[in-house]
Structures are given as C-alpha cells and as structure tokens.
Write a protein that holds these residues in place. Sequence first.
Motif, PDB file in Angstrom:
ATOM      1  N   LEU A 236      61.056 -38.923  47.905  1.00  0.00           N
ATOM      2  CA  LEU A 236      60.814 -37.607  48.492  1.00  0.00           C
ATOM      3  C   LEU A 236      62.006 -37.179  49.344  1.00  0.00           C
ATOM      4  O   LEU A 236      62.570 -37.983  50.086  1.00  0.00           O
ATOM      5  N   LEU A 237      62.371 -35.910  49.225  1.00  0.00           N
ATOM      6  CA  LEU A 237      63.378 -35.339  50.111  1.00  0.00           C
ATOM      7  C   LEU A 237      62.672 -34.563  51.217  1.00  0.00           C
ATOM      8  O   LEU A 237      61.602 -33.979  50.996  1.00  0.00           O
ATOM      9  N   THR A 238      63.289 -34.541  52.361  1.00  0.00           N
ATOM     10  CA  THR A 238      62.673 -33.850  53.503  1.00  0.00           C
ATOM     11  C   THR A 238      62.342 -32.396  53.176  1.00  0.00           C
ATOM     12  O   THR A 238      61.296 -31.879  53.567  1.00  0.00           O
ATOM     13  N   LYS A 239      63.239 -31.754  52.414  1.00  0.00           N
ATOM     14  CA  LYS A 239      63.014 -30.337  52.128  1.00  0.00           C
ATOM     15  C   LYS A 239      61.798 -30.104  51.227  1.00  0.00           C
ATOM     16  O   LYS A 239      61.308 -28.986  51.102  1.00  0.00           O
ATOM     17  N   GLU A 240      61.334 -31.177  50.576  1.00  0.00           N
ATOM     18  CA  GLU A 240      60.180 -31.033  49.681  1.00  0.00           C
ATOM     19  C   GLU A 240      58.842 -31.124  50.433  1.00  0.00           C
ATOM     20  O   GLU A 240      57.782 -30.888  49.851  1.00  0.00           O
ATOM     21  N   LEU A 241      58.907 -31.488  51.694  1.00  0.00           N
ATOM     22  CA  LEU A 241      57.655 -31.672  52.458  1.00  0.00           C
ATOM     23  C   LEU A 241      56.730 -30.458  52.409  1.00  0.00           C
ATOM     24  O   LEU A 241      55.526 -30.594  52.206  1.00  0.00           O
TER      25      LEU A 241
END
Lengths: 447, 490
Positions: free
Chosen positions: B7-12
Amino acid sequence: MIQVRELANYTGDIARSLGIKKYDIYGSSIDSTNVQVDRGEPKQVKASNRSSVIVRVWNENDTVGVTSTTDVDPNGIKLALKTACEASFFGVKENIPDFSPEATNPLPEVQYNKTSQIPVSELIDKLLNAEKELLETHPAIESVPYNSLSQQDIDRFYLNSEGALREEGRTYAMVYLYTKTEEAEKKPRSGGSFRMSQGMEALAIADCVKEASEKTISHLNYQKVPSGKYRVVFSAEAFLSLLGAFSNMVNAQNILDKQSLCTPESLGEAIASPLLSLCDDALHKDNVAAETFDGEGTPTRRIPLITEGILTGFLHSAGTAKQMNATPTGHANLGAKITVSPHFYHVFQGQSPEQEYKLEEAENTILIDELNALHAGVNSLQGSFSLPFDGWLMNKGDRVSIDAGTVAGDIREVLKSIIYVEKEPELTPSGVCPRIWVDGLSITGEN
Amino acid sequence: MPPSTLLLTKELPTLQYVSTPECFDITWEAPLSTLLGLGRAAGADFIEIFLERSNYISCLAEEAAITSISPRLATGAGVRVFHGKGDCYVSTNNLSFNGLKSALEKALSILGLNIPSPNAYVPEIYLEMIRDYAAAKDKQKWLPECSSMQEMGDILLAANDQLEKKASHIQSRRSMYSRDWQEVMIAASDGTFARDIRLTQTVGSNLLCADGENRTSNGLRDGDTSDPDFLRNWGYEKTAEELAETAGKMLYADYVESGEYPIIMANHFGGVIFHEACGHLLETTQIERKTTPFIDKKGEKIAHENLTAWDEGRSEDAFGSLDMDDEGMPTQRTLLIENGILKNFLADRAGSMRTGHPRTGSGRRQNYSFAAASRMRNTYIASGSYSVDTLFASVDKGIYCKKMGGGSVGPTGEFNFGVDEAYLIEKGKVTKPLKGAILIGEAKEIMNKISMCSDDLSLAPGFCGSVSGSIYVTVGQPHIKVDSIVVGGR
C-alpha cells in the motif's frame, strides 16, 4: 464537537418515527490535551475528543426512562431513545420527573471569552520549565512525581421536545504539581499545588510552582503532636473539602431520600455558629468554571444556604423543588434519578465576631492545610469524620509540620464550634472561603 | 477489503474497509493492520489500538420502589503510540477507519511524527491469528442470559423487603445492582491481536438506622465475573440478616479512643489493607514515579516472615479475574511476596519498558478513555498456620476490625483505612462495638508488623481507583494480626 441544532433536528425526526412525544437530552463534548513530564523529559501526552448524551423519554403512561450513550449519530440516538423507552416502563410511579419550569427562562449573562488551545509542544515546554524551576527551589525536592498541564474545551447543551435549547462552551487550563523530597534519615515529604484558569495565558504556573515549593519546604522539618483536643484553623481548601463531604446537609434530593443529616423541617434552624454564612454561587465572579444552566436546563443562580448560622436554603432540582414547594435552583444532574450537587461555595463572615484572632499570635494551634482520604474517613450519613491531614503546629508565628496526624469530629459540632471566620477569602477551585477557626477538635498524633 | 499489493500512503483515501459494526470480529483485522503499519511508517516505535463497546445498566431500589434504571451504551477507541521515552494516548468515540486514522495522526503529530509522503509504502503488520477468548468460552450468550429489567427490579424489591423485616430503627433501605458488559479488541504493532468479552456484576444492600442522635449506616456487596445467573442466585435474605445484625450492634456504639493498638483484621474485605498499603506500591507505575519504598527491594525481606501474598487474574469468577489484560496479554498468577521476601512487581507494557520488570498481564484500564497502566487483579495475603482463636488470644487490649471501609495510600507510602465495624478486644475476647476508627500507618513499617495469619482466607469484591480509572478488583486475606498501628478516633 456535537452539532447541537443538527442533533435536535434528527432526534425530533427519530422520536416521531418511534412514537415518542416527550423527551429531553443533556449532553457534552470534550476536547482535551494533558501532558506529564518526568525529570526533564516528556513522559506521557493524552488527548481525547469525546461526546456523550443522556436521553430521557416519557412513555404513554407518563413514566420516565433514560439511557446514556456515546454514539450521537442518528443510529446511536435511535438506539438510545428505544432503550430509554424500554426503561421508562420501570420508571417511578410517584413524583414523576418533568421538564424544569425554567428550562426556557432567560439565562444569566456571563462574560466569557473562550480561548484557543496551544500546541502540545508548548504545553510540554511549559511543564518542563515548571518542573525544573520547582526542583531548583530546594535540594531536598528530589522529584515531582505527580504533575500535569492540561487544556480543555467543553461544550454542553440541553434540549427538550417543547423547544428548549441551550448550549454553552467553556475553555479551561489546569496545572498540578506535587513534589516528593528525599533527605537522609528523614521521611519523604511532599507538597502540592493546583491552579485553574479559563485559558493557558492566564494560568498562574509560576504561582503554582511557588506554592508547591513553599509547602514542601515547610514540611521538611516535622514532628508528631501529642494526641488531644486542639484549636484548629482550617485553610479554605480544607474547610471547603469538609463542607463538600457533608453536602447532603443542603442537598434536597438527599433530604427527601433520608440520606442527609437534615430534614425538610431543618430550614430555619441554627446549624452553625452565627459567625458563618454560606452561599452556593455558580455565577461567582471568581468561578472560572461558571455554568449558566444545569442538567435540566434550569438557569443557575446564587443560593443562600446558611445565613449567620441559620439554615436558609437547599439545593434543588426541578423535582425536589416541586416536592418541597420551592423553586428550582439550577443544581440538577440529569439521570434516571436526578441528583443534585453544588457548583461553587462562597463562605464568608456572618455576624461580626466579638474577638478576632491572628495566626501569627496563636499558641498550640493546628493549621490544617489539606484534608486527605475523604472518601475513606467521612461518614456523611452519621456526620462523623476522621481524616489524615497536612498541616502545621502554630506557636506565636513559628510553624512546624505535623507528621501523621488525624483530625476527628462531627460536622454538626464543628459548624457550631466555629469561633472565628477570617475576613480575607482565599480562592480555590471549589469555592472562595476565608480561614475558619474551630475549637476543641480531636487530633490523633502520638500518645 | 485489504489491499492486494503493498500500500502507498496516497492510496489510503481509496480504501473502503467494511468492519462489522455490531461486534469486533475478524473483519477488523485489515483496517487495524493498515493503521498500525501507517504508524510504523511514520516512525513510531510501537502502536496499540484498543477498541471497546460496552453495555452497562444499573438499577436502584429505595424503600418499596424502583427509583432508577439507568442503561449506558458506549463505544470508543484508544490509540497509543510510543516513540523514544515518550508515549501519547488519544481516545475517540469514532470507530470508523477515518476516525481511528485521525486519532492515530493526532498521536503521531503530538510526538513530532508525520504521516509519510504520498508515495511512501505502508509496511504490513502481520497480526497473530486472533486469540478470541469470547468465542473460545462462548461468552456471546452471556448478555442475553442476564436478568431483564423486570427481574432486576423484582429481586431488588424483594431484598428491600427482607431488610424491612429483619432490621429495626430503619431510616432508609436501598439495594442496587449493576451489570457491566464489555467487548474489547486489541491490536498492536508487535502482532498482538485479541478479543474478549467481560461481564462484571455487583449487587448489594445498604441500611441506614437511626434512633435519636444515634445513627449507623452499613452496606454489604457481592460481585461476580462471568455468571449471567449471578443476580438470580443472590442470597439477599442472608445479606439482610447480616446488615440487621451489624446495625443492631453499631447503632449505639461508642467512638473509639484514638491511640496505638494491636489489631485483629477480619478476613474477606480486610484484605484492603494489603491492597492499599503494599499492593499499589508494587505496581511499576509507582516505580516509574519513584513513589514506592520497595523500588530496589526485589529479593529482599520487606514483610514479616509469616506473610506470603499473591496477585492473580485466574480465580474462577473472582471480581478481578480476566482472561487477558487490556493490552492483550493473558493474565497470570504473580507471586508478590513469599515468606516476607519481595518476589515480583506488577507490570504493564509501558511499565515493563521503563523499569525492566517483566510484564505480568496487569495492564488494566476503566475504559477506552484511559491508557492501560499496571494495576492489581485479585490480590490477597495467603492463608497462614494459626487458628483465628490463637490470634485473638494473643491480644490483651486491642481492636477487632471486622469490616473495613475504603482507604488510600499517598505518594510517600502513608496509608489510611476507615473501619466500618470495629470492636474492642479485652483479654482475648471481643467486647463492645466501636465506631469512627481509622487506621493510619506507613507501608514499610506495617508490613513487618503483620505477625500472624490465620487459616481462613476469603476474597471480597472491590473497586480500585487510580491512574487508569476505576477497575474491578478482589481483595482478600485470612484473619491477620497487626502488632501495633495508630487508630484515629475521638
């Protein structure tokens, strides 16, 4: 924070859908931050953002049920209304609570400026500085094991199905410092101080440091006192804590429940020395926690309780006032059973004293600074107390800290044995009160 | 659904977790794991998330009427983040993913940590296979099997009726019951993942009697964890008999004369003396603050050689029993003092980290608004070898403390206890009743003065208030003799 008008709207819709015609709600939201430090390092930071409401519902038989909940969204309110409705069928059949007749009366006007919270890093720095300054005041002060600096935003509201809607917000800042000493071949000693204000800017942290230090240093040299009867001077904090422990004497709900040292017939009786007068005054100018309405929406006000020794008033909810043919006083806490509690005591001189006393001239007199363990040592239904205390033996201006003393008595005798109410009041978080002189109290020290 | 790749932070913001709102089950694993990973990505050393749902009700009967039935429903969470020597605890009522994320972000920012840049990876936190004590012991059925509102009211009114029949000079009579049902889930960045359901009930009566200026108030309380039939099986007739007997004796009691006496303390709730005078001082919370005289005494003699004491969370149904503590650790049986030698302290996670003492499954809290701290569970002095008669026979003039009230211990080890029911002992015999007694002492000294323990250990339910709120505990002891203690009175 709860959006009160929005909550009022959806509560009305939900109540209608459930067939509930009469209800009221008291609620509050709190946004708080608290920091603690330990020997120059931040120790723990706590923050919370919480809400809770208590819902009261009348059913078709006109009996009442309540439920409290932390879920204030429509689903949470719906469940609370349903649960309260279920509980209402087991509600009291006599003296059924009703809305306060004053729930829509105008509120007293109080000048109040809410303040903004400061960043946590600044809170920590302020407390670290206070700890450092306190530790530097005397080499014997080894630590400040209990310390905290906190700030709170509190919003509270009351609404009912007849259109009452009140809300108000408050901000508080508080600091607490409690020291511990370490000296060779001596017992550890301690001293504490607390300050509270409407915001961090006004918080007297330096005064708190000074008081904690002075108290601690004054306890470094200590001795036991022989057990016996003494003239005792209560500090404002000590006397107010004693009054608070026996507040059932002026609590109308306790009186009706026969859980009080007084009865409805006690009004007009002399229960204290004529030198003493007492009011409860939520709106006192020095009360930083002044609230303008209670849990039933009743406006708060100044209530004379003891006037020159005579019991002149009780603290009421809407229900107790109705039962005792009196007026609500703005002291109710909403619940399945409404409770009553004081806001802010104001103790002051009643009749002029025939003789004045001065602490610096007192001989073999005990000054009690703080009473401890009130939850364990007070029997509020019997009137008796036996309490450890922090204090000093006073002899013509000299004071020596007392090691492990307890004071015992009966509140009714204490109130009648007051020989002097000083003129100058001291401000505490629970009220304003001058020092109170009482004769003939039992002190346990050494035999 | 959890993300299928790192997971990337921007996908949260695109994540759409669906957790079961009615109970804490396995559907909570993915969002909690993501949040813990997010906390680690921000640089936190350790993160713990505590979820709570509670359903509480209390009922009060006064005289011949039910005067209060008070349900309380609550949900909440506490997020605790450790970084260096500091830790931060943030509590919230919002259990949605975004609500918990906001709490986590607040805790991180307070500690000077920030959510990493949008393209940073959120590390996966592999939680252990859930330890579900609720499912393992079929605790789901507890709440529906508890007494209904109607039954609560009926039983309490019957109890008040018994009080009226058995006592005289009654000014007021009250019986009260409370049921506290709590579901908790704990997930932590060390992989801890556990769930439990607790059911704690207490019931009791209070009697206030008055005759002119003479007044006496007495109460008796019973408590239980885990038995839905607890209230149905409450022996209120016996409670009423005992209260009436005590009131009859204490109504005309004289005030105790202050002084220093040998005392015999009864078993059962008498154990509050050990709880206050010693138990609190063996919590790592006190070591951290350096407010215990026992800080460096492990392995040393701190009490009379006749004294052995335990703190444990395992006794069946005892008021302080738990399958796991509020940090997800199974509770254990912890030997505190053996024949006067200090053996162990009580440690929670933070206490263990800061003092080096091993965790003991003692991390406890009132609810989600408190961070867990080292607290007692079922704490008692073990049975000794003396008979009760031998203890009394050893006292020429002293005080028998049959029923203790509350007490407290200060930061310098000084303690005090109120005594609700006391009697004078003269030449080994219990004689007249006394009121107004308060026991005052210092922990370090008193532990060496508990010289005799009888063979009749009994446990009693109690409530303990401290840094992490009010919790359910058990106190207990056999009859004990304290050679000398200051008794405050008149």
